[in-house]
Scaffold this active site. Structure first.
Site, PDB file in Angstrom:
ATOM      1  N   GLY A 125      -5.399   2.580 -15.537  1.00 56.38           N
ATOM      2  CA  GLY A 125      -4.469   3.664 -15.824  1.00 56.38           C
ATOM      3  C   GLY A 125      -3.062   3.230 -15.494  1.00 56.38           C
ATOM      4  N   GLN A 170       5.546   4.406 -13.184  1.00 61.69           N
ATOM      5  CA  GLN A 170       5.222   3.052 -12.736  1.00 61.69           C
ATOM      6  C   GLN A 170       5.958   1.975 -13.531  1.00 61.69           C
ATOM      7  OE1 GLN A 170       0.754   3.911 -12.725  1.00 61.69           O
ATOM      8  NE2 GLN A 170       1.005   2.402 -11.073  1.00 61.69           N
ATOM      9  N   CYS A 195      -3.845   0.827  -6.683  1.00 62.93           N
ATOM     10  CA  CYS A 195      -2.751   1.223  -7.568  1.00 62.93           C
ATOM     11  C   CYS A 195      -1.936  -0.013  -7.916  1.00 62.93           C
ATOM     12  CB  CYS A 195      -1.878   2.259  -6.856  1.00 62.93           C
ATOM     13  SG  CYS A 195      -0.451   2.800  -7.803  1.00 62.93           S
ATOM     14  N   LEU A 196      -1.565  -0.165  -9.171  1.00 64.86           N
ATOM     15  CA  LEU A 196      -0.787  -1.321  -9.597  1.00 64.86           C
ATOM     16  C   LEU A 196       0.588  -1.379  -8.923  1.00 64.86           C
ATOM     17  CD1 LEU A 196      -1.658  -1.335 -13.417  1.00 64.86           C
ATOM     18  CD2 LEU A 196      -2.664  -2.740 -11.594  1.00 64.86           C
ATOM     19  N   HIS A 227      -5.706  10.578 -10.390  1.00 65.19           N
ATOM     20  CA  HIS A 227      -4.831   9.550  -9.813  1.00 65.19           C
ATOM     21  C   HIS A 227      -3.536   9.425 -10.627  1.00 65.19           C
ATOM     22  CE1 HIS A 227      -4.145   5.537  -7.796  1.00 65.19           C
ATOM     23  NE2 HIS A 227      -3.378   5.406  -8.869  1.00 65.19           N
ATOM     24  N   GLU A 228      -3.665   9.340 -11.955  1.00 66.71           N
ATOM     25  CA  GLU A 228      -2.483   9.196 -12.814  1.00 66.71           C
ATOM     26  C   GLU A 228      -1.654  10.484 -12.837  1.00 66.71           C
ATOM     27  OE1 GLU A 228      -1.592   6.278 -13.635  1.00 66.71           O
ATOM     28  OE2 GLU A 228      -3.519   5.404 -13.068  1.00 66.71           O
ATOM     29  N   HIS A 244       0.733  10.625 -10.110  1.00 66.44           N
ATOM     30  CA  HIS A 244       1.946   9.833 -10.349  1.00 66.44           C
ATOM     31  C   HIS A 244       3.041  10.664 -11.018  1.00 66.44           C
ATOM     32  CE1 HIS A 244       1.309   5.753  -9.044  1.00 66.44           C
ATOM     33  NE2 HIS A 244       0.145   5.670  -9.656  1.00 66.44           N
TER      34      HIS A 244
END
Length: 195
Positions: A45, A50, A104-105, A146-147, A150
């Site tokens: 995701g 991000q 997480c990226l 999760h997304e 963000h």
């Protein structure tokens, strides 16, 4: 085009994002770039903050979670779960809370057990600006939550207890300073300040 992923510590990751409309500049290209960036970083995701954009947009391809691996069978709800979410609204979160190791990226090399509700209902516009509403469960629901966090200016580490957060502080500080090795392009907030 692969875009740099914004690292922990950048204020854009803490912003509540703005809705967009069909006239958002080069939206199709942006969505394609987001998928390309996510795949290059081995993510499932990626949210617009991000990549430095405070807009209500995220992309997901949870299919890696749907495949069987050495740990056992995959989650069938994730198998063909590839979506674009524009201006999403999380309508409901239901069911038992369950823990799962999240990463997480934007926060590389940190994975922690996070408890989330098992089921969600989400309303959103797809890449064609058609309204969708889906009931999701399991890992598909988790990735969406999760997304969604963000685009609300929240990170998975916010769900950790104070002791765990304190233990991660030096690692998080190093990430924001760029003192971390990753296989994908990143943008580090404290390196920007030095310029």
């Amino acid at each position: 085009m692969k875009l740099p992923i914004v690292a922990y510590g950048d204020p854009v990751l803490r912003q509540r994002t703005e809705e967009i409309d069909e006239d958002y500049p080069e939206l199709k290209q942006l969505i394609d770039n987001m998928f390309e960036t996510m795949y290059a970083a081995n993510g499932v995701g990626l949210a617009a903050p991000q990549i430095g954009l405070p807009i209500r947009l995220f992309v997901i391809d949870a299919s890696p979670f749907g495949e069987d691996d050495e740990d056992g069978p995959g989650d069938p709800t994730a198998k063909d779960f590839k979506r674009v979410f524009i201006n999403p609204i999380l309508v409901e979160e239901n069911g038992e809370k369950w823990a799962f190791s999240e990463g997480c990226l934007s926060i590389p090399h940190i994975n922690e057990e996070v408890s989330r509700k098992k089921d969600v209902v989400i309303n959103y516009l797809d890449e064609n600006f058609e309204e969708q509403e889906e009931s999701l469960t399991g890992l598909a629901a988790r990735v969406v939550q999760h997304e969604y966090d963000h685009i609300e200016g929240k990170l998975f580490i916010d769900k950790l207890g104070p002791l765990k957060k304190a233990m991660l502080k030096s690692k998080l500080d190093n990430i924001s300073k760029g003192l971390v090795r990753v296989s994908y392009k990143m943008s580090f907030p404290q390196q920007k300040k030095k310029r």
